[in-house]
Design a protein around this motif. Sequence first.
Motif, PDB file in Angstrom:
ATOM      1  N   MET A   4      -5.257   7.148   5.484  1.00 21.14           N
ATOM      2  CA  MET A   4      -6.116   8.272   5.074  1.00 21.14           C
ATOM      3  C   MET A   4      -7.548   8.177   5.600  1.00 21.14           C
ATOM      4  N   ARG A  23       5.367   7.152  -1.435  1.00 21.98           N
ATOM      5  CA  ARG A  23       5.128   8.107  -2.522  1.00 21.98           C
ATOM      6  C   ARG A  23       6.256   9.128  -2.619  1.00 21.98           C
ATOM      7  N   PRO A  50     -10.855   0.139  -7.453  1.00 20.66           N
ATOM      8  CA  PRO A  50     -11.958  -0.188  -6.548  1.00 20.66           C
ATOM      9  C   PRO A  50     -12.359   0.940  -5.587  1.00 20.66           C
ATOM     10  N   ALA A  64       0.860  -1.190   0.000  1.00 17.03           N
ATOM     11  CA  ALA A  64       0.000   0.000   0.000  1.00 17.03           C
ATOM     12  C   ALA A  64       0.895   1.239   0.000  1.00 17.03           C
TER      13      ALA A  64
END
Length: 258
Positions: free
Chosen positions: A71, A34, A131, A28
């Motif tokens: 998040m 990132r 999704p 993830a």
Amino acid sequence: MADPVVLLERPAEAVVLLRINRPEARNALNLEVRKLIARHMTEMGEDDAVRCIVLTGNDKSFAAGADIKEMAEAGTIEMLQRGIHRLWRAIAACPKPVIAAVNGYALGGGCELAMTCDIIVAGESAQFGQPEVKLGIIPGGGGTQRLTRAIGKFKAMKYILTGELFGAREAFETGLVSEVVPDAEVEKRAVELAKQIAELPPLAVQLAKEAVLAGMDAPLTSALALEAKSLQILFSSQDQKEGMKAFIEKRKPKFSGR
Ligand code: CAA
């Protein structure tokens, strides 16, 4: 000390492989991953010793999307301040070709990450999908736009509105991936392609990437003008002279990158 969440490897001269390394979370994409990907892409973009980049995950997951746990409780301002869309721009802006080597899941932000790359090599059991709708959000890293441009409105709508996953074969047939290979060969094939590209004249490779990407956003006449100018510019390069001379003299060219 915990393992770095993005590993850097050098599988061949002028080729760097970036490996997302959060197997416990199916890779993830948290902010740390990132930011590291964006930083490495920026640095490698400026490094003359790097000619092609491979981005991969592990055998179970390329990346299972944004880190939902990170998040889940965020508010609007916090999401705005994270500015994650800016981080992905570092990949699209990287002047060197980037190849996604996808095994396992490429979902949500993971599918978007693969689509930000230039070539996608997928293992035959790879699973793609957007999704996000199932979580009460929508794709936010380019999914609604890049998937639609890659596979067309009606297929993209089906996947974005249902959140349904689809396999590598379907991804290939619809134009989302460049090649499908046996799972065990994904990384090897991606590195092979990277080596092939790394041996080519880098200015021509860079301008070809730029013309394809900038052209996709422009009307055909402007895109064709950009292509023509890029071709003309290359006639100032030593590699163009060498490439054509070598062809005429029936020998292997020696490209200098100038
Ligand atoms: N974020 C955070 N953690 C995740 C994750 C994600 N996207 N995907 C998997 N994990 C974690 C799981 O919570 C689990 O952790 P624990 O062991 O602590 O419980 C661990 O990874 C293993 O996951 P599963 O047990 O679920 O593994 P599985 O093999 O049965 O299933 C999967 C794998 C199909 C990828 C499933 O984990 C899944 O559906 N993940 C979520 C996919 C998703 O919805 N992605 C979109 C995220 S939103 C987004 O990406 C939008 C954006 O950019 C803003």
